[in-house]
Design a protein around this motif. Structure first.
Motif, PDB file in Angstrom:
ATOM      1  N   GLU A  12     -19.762 -48.501 -27.004  1.00 21.58           N
ATOM      2  CA  GLU A  12     -18.489 -49.118 -26.635  1.00 21.58           C
ATOM      3  C   GLU A  12     -17.322 -48.139 -26.790  1.00 21.58           C
ATOM      4  OE1 GLU A  12     -15.691 -52.890 -28.091  1.00 21.58           O
ATOM      5  OE2 GLU A  12     -17.391 -52.267 -29.320  1.00 21.58           O
ATOM      6  N   LEU A  13     -17.257 -47.473 -27.928  1.00 20.97           N
ATOM      7  CA  LEU A  13     -16.153 -46.539 -28.178  1.00 20.97           C
ATOM      8  C   LEU A  13     -16.236 -45.316 -27.266  1.00 20.97           C
ATOM      9  CD1 LEU A  13     -16.004 -46.797 -32.064  1.00 20.97           C
ATOM     10  CD2 LEU A  13     -14.287 -47.640 -30.438  1.00 20.97           C
ATOM     11  N   CYS A  14     -17.427 -44.776 -27.066  1.00 21.00           N
ATOM     12  CA  CYS A  14     -17.575 -43.600 -26.209  1.00 21.00           C
ATOM     13  C   CYS A  14     -17.240 -43.916 -24.756  1.00 21.00           C
ATOM     14  CB  CYS A  14     -18.979 -43.024 -26.331  1.00 21.00           C
ATOM     15  SG  CYS A  14     -19.302 -42.238 -27.924  1.00 21.00           S
ATOM     16  N   ARG A  15     -17.592 -45.100 -24.294  1.00 22.49           N
ATOM     17  CA  ARG A  15     -17.231 -45.486 -22.927  1.00 22.49           C
ATOM     18  C   ARG A  15     -15.726 -45.553 -22.748  1.00 22.49           C
ATOM     19  NH1 ARG A  15     -21.889 -50.132 -21.906  1.00 22.49           N
ATOM     20  NH2 ARG A  15     -23.530 -48.647 -21.279  1.00 22.49           N
ATOM     21  N   GLN A  16     -15.000 -45.813 -23.813  1.00 25.39           N
ATOM     22  CA  GLN A  16     -13.534 -45.846 -23.780  1.00 25.39           C
ATOM     23  C   GLN A  16     -12.922 -44.476 -24.064  1.00 25.39           C
ATOM     24  OE1 GLN A  16     -12.223 -48.902 -26.532  1.00 25.39           O
ATOM     25  NE2 GLN A  16     -13.729 -50.342 -25.763  1.00 25.39           N
ATOM     26  N   GLY A  17     -13.781 -43.460 -24.293  1.00 25.04           N
ATOM     27  CA  GLY A  17     -13.276 -42.130 -24.612  1.00 25.04           C
ATOM     28  C   GLY A  17     -12.754 -42.001 -26.031  1.00 25.04           C
ATOM     29  N   LYS A  18     -13.122 -42.914 -26.909  1.00 23.20           N
ATOM     30  CA  LYS A  18     -12.626 -42.928 -28.294  1.00 23.20           C
ATOM     31  C   LYS A  18     -13.645 -42.287 -29.237  1.00 23.20           C
ATOM     32  CE  LYS A  18      -9.812 -47.035 -27.551  1.00 23.20           C
ATOM     33  NZ  LYS A  18      -9.569 -48.441 -27.961  1.00 23.20           N
ATOM     34  N   TYR A  19     -13.935 -41.017 -28.989  1.00 22.69           N
ATOM     35  CA  TYR A  19     -14.943 -40.298 -29.766  1.00 22.69           C
ATOM     36  C   TYR A  19     -14.497 -40.095 -31.213  1.00 22.69           C
ATOM     37  CZ  TYR A  19     -16.775 -39.457 -25.112  1.00 22.69           C
ATOM     38  OH  TYR A  19     -17.261 -39.626 -23.844  1.00 22.69           O
ATOM     39  N   GLU A  20     -13.232 -39.769 -31.419  1.00 24.20           N
ATOM     40  CA  GLU A  20     -12.732 -39.566 -32.782  1.00 24.20           C
ATOM     41  C   GLU A  20     -12.797 -40.860 -33.581  1.00 24.20           C
ATOM     42  OE1 GLU A  20      -8.862 -37.829 -32.399  1.00 24.20           O
ATOM     43  OE2 GLU A  20      -9.660 -36.000 -31.506  1.00 24.20           O
ATOM     44  N   GLN A  59     -12.280 -28.646 -31.035  1.00 27.63           N
ATOM     45  CA  GLN A  59     -12.481 -27.415 -30.268  1.00 27.63           C
ATOM     46  C   GLN A  59     -12.983 -27.714 -28.861  1.00 27.63           C
ATOM     47  OE1 GLN A  59     -14.772 -24.407 -32.305  1.00 27.63           O
ATOM     48  NE2 GLN A  59     -13.743 -24.834 -34.250  1.00 27.63           N
ATOM     49  N   PHE A  60     -13.894 -28.670 -28.738  1.00 26.88           N
ATOM     50  CA  PHE A  60     -14.395 -29.056 -27.420  1.00 26.88           C
ATOM     51  C   PHE A  60     -13.249 -29.582 -26.569  1.00 26.88           C
ATOM     52  CE2 PHE A  60     -16.084 -32.116 -24.399  1.00 26.88           C
ATOM     53  CZ  PHE A  60     -17.101 -31.401 -23.797  1.00 26.88           C
ATOM     54  N   ASN A  61     -12.464 -30.495 -27.119  1.00 30.75           N
ATOM     55  CA  ASN A  61     -11.343 -31.083 -26.374  1.00 30.75           C
ATOM     56  C   ASN A  61     -10.308 -30.045 -25.966  1.00 30.75           C
ATOM     57  OD1 ASN A  61     -12.435 -33.651 -26.475  1.00 30.75           O
ATOM     58  ND2 ASN A  61     -11.391 -34.177 -28.367  1.00 30.75           N
ATOM     59  N   ALA A  62     -10.108 -29.027 -26.787  1.00 28.79           N
ATOM     60  CA  ALA A  62      -9.138 -27.983 -26.467  1.00 28.79           C
ATOM     61  C   ALA A  62      -9.577 -27.169 -25.253  1.00 28.79           C
ATOM     62  CB  ALA A  62      -8.934 -27.065 -27.677  1.00 28.79           C
ATOM     63  N   ARG A  63     -10.860 -27.164 -24.955  1.00 26.32           N
ATOM     64  CA  ARG A  63     -11.381 -26.413 -23.810  1.00 26.32           C
ATOM     65  C   ARG A  63     -11.343 -27.215 -22.515  1.00 26.32           C
ATOM     66  NH1 ARG A  63     -17.057 -24.554 -25.816  1.00 26.32           N
ATOM     67  NH2 ARG A  63     -17.080 -23.533 -23.800  1.00 26.32           N
ATOM     68  N   VAL A  64     -11.077 -28.514 -22.608  1.00 30.81           N
ATOM     69  CA  VAL A  64     -11.082 -29.393 -21.436  1.00 30.81           C
ATOM     70  C   VAL A  64      -9.712 -29.395 -20.772  1.00 30.81           C
ATOM     71  CG1 VAL A  64     -11.365 -31.765 -20.631  1.00 30.81           C
ATOM     72  CG2 VAL A  64     -12.888 -30.869 -22.405  1.00 30.81           C
ATOM     73  N   GLU A  65      -9.689 -29.109 -19.482  1.00 28.87           N
ATOM     74  CA  GLU A  65      -8.449 -29.202 -18.706  1.00 28.87           C
ATOM     75  C   GLU A  65      -8.270 -30.591 -18.117  1.00 28.87           C
ATOM     76  OE1 GLU A  65      -8.369 -26.167 -15.707  1.00 28.87           O
ATOM     77  OE2 GLU A  65      -8.025 -24.577 -17.166  1.00 28.87           O
ATOM     78  N   ALA A  66      -9.361 -31.176 -17.624  1.00 27.88           N
ATOM     79  CA  ALA A  66      -9.285 -32.502 -16.999  1.00 27.88           C
ATOM     80  C   ALA A  66     -10.649 -33.166 -17.045  1.00 27.88           C
ATOM     81  CB  ALA A  66      -8.835 -32.387 -15.550  1.00 27.88           C
ATOM     82  N   ILE A  67     -10.648 -34.470 -17.273  1.00 26.62           N
ATOM     83  CA  ILE A  67     -11.869 -35.263 -17.210  1.00 26.62           C
ATOM     84  C   ILE A  67     -11.804 -36.092 -15.925  1.00 26.62           C
ATOM     85  CG2 ILE A  67     -13.187 -37.145 -18.258  1.00 26.62           C
ATOM     86  CD1 ILE A  67     -12.315 -36.058 -20.980  1.00 26.62           C
ATOM     87  N   HIS A  68     -12.827 -35.931 -15.113  1.00 27.56           N
ATOM     88  CA  HIS A  68     -12.887 -36.619 -13.823  1.00 27.56           C
ATOM     89  C   HIS A  68     -13.729 -37.890 -13.891  1.00 27.56           C
ATOM     90  CE1 HIS A  68     -11.090 -32.920 -12.406  1.00 27.56           C
ATOM     91  NE2 HIS A  68     -12.093 -32.265 -12.935  1.00 27.56           N
TER      92      HIS A  68
END
Length: 123
Positions: A12-20, A59-68
């Motif tokens: 549920e949380l990952c589908r919402q992008g709430k990994y933290e 660190q992973f998020n800092a490398r992301v420019e855009a999520i499609h």
């Protein structure tokens, strides 16, 4: 909480992008995160401890420019283990657009995730 309850909440949380939030809510302080062997130099590798897992995520998020787009399958549960398939379509700094697919396996002990391991072909 049962393994199935934790698995459903993680999905549920990952589908919402709430990994933290998922890490804060569901992970044990001594959890481990294991990546496959053969990662390229500079890639985020295996770590131990919730603080290190959080830093790996930052660190992973800092490398992301855009999520499609992203998707997370329903969990498959067996005892204190569960797995999901995660897909991420994202543009990364210096890499361009990448479609990532991985099998994620988790172990639950004492109502917390204590182990996560990712299976994908590094490239």
């Amino acid at each position: 909480m049962s393994t199935e309850t934790i698995a459903r909440r993680l999905v549920e949380l990952c589908r919402q992008g709430k990994y933290e939030q998922a890490q804060e809510e569901l992970y044990a302080e001594d959890a481990v995160s294991i990546e496959p062997e053969g990662l390229p130099p500079g890639a985020l590798g295996s770590v131990k401890g919730l603080a290190a897992i959080r830093e790996k995520g930052r660190q992973f998020n800092a490398r992301v420019e855009a999520i499609h787009g992203n998707s997370v399958s329903d969990p498959l549960v067996a005892g204190d283990w569960f797995s999901v398939v995660m897909k991420l379509d994202a543009t990364f700094k210096g890499m361009g657009r990448v479609n990532m697919q991985e099998i994620c396996v988790y172990r639950v002990r004492g109502d917390k995730i204590v182990h996560e391991q990712f299976f994908y072909t590094p490239g």
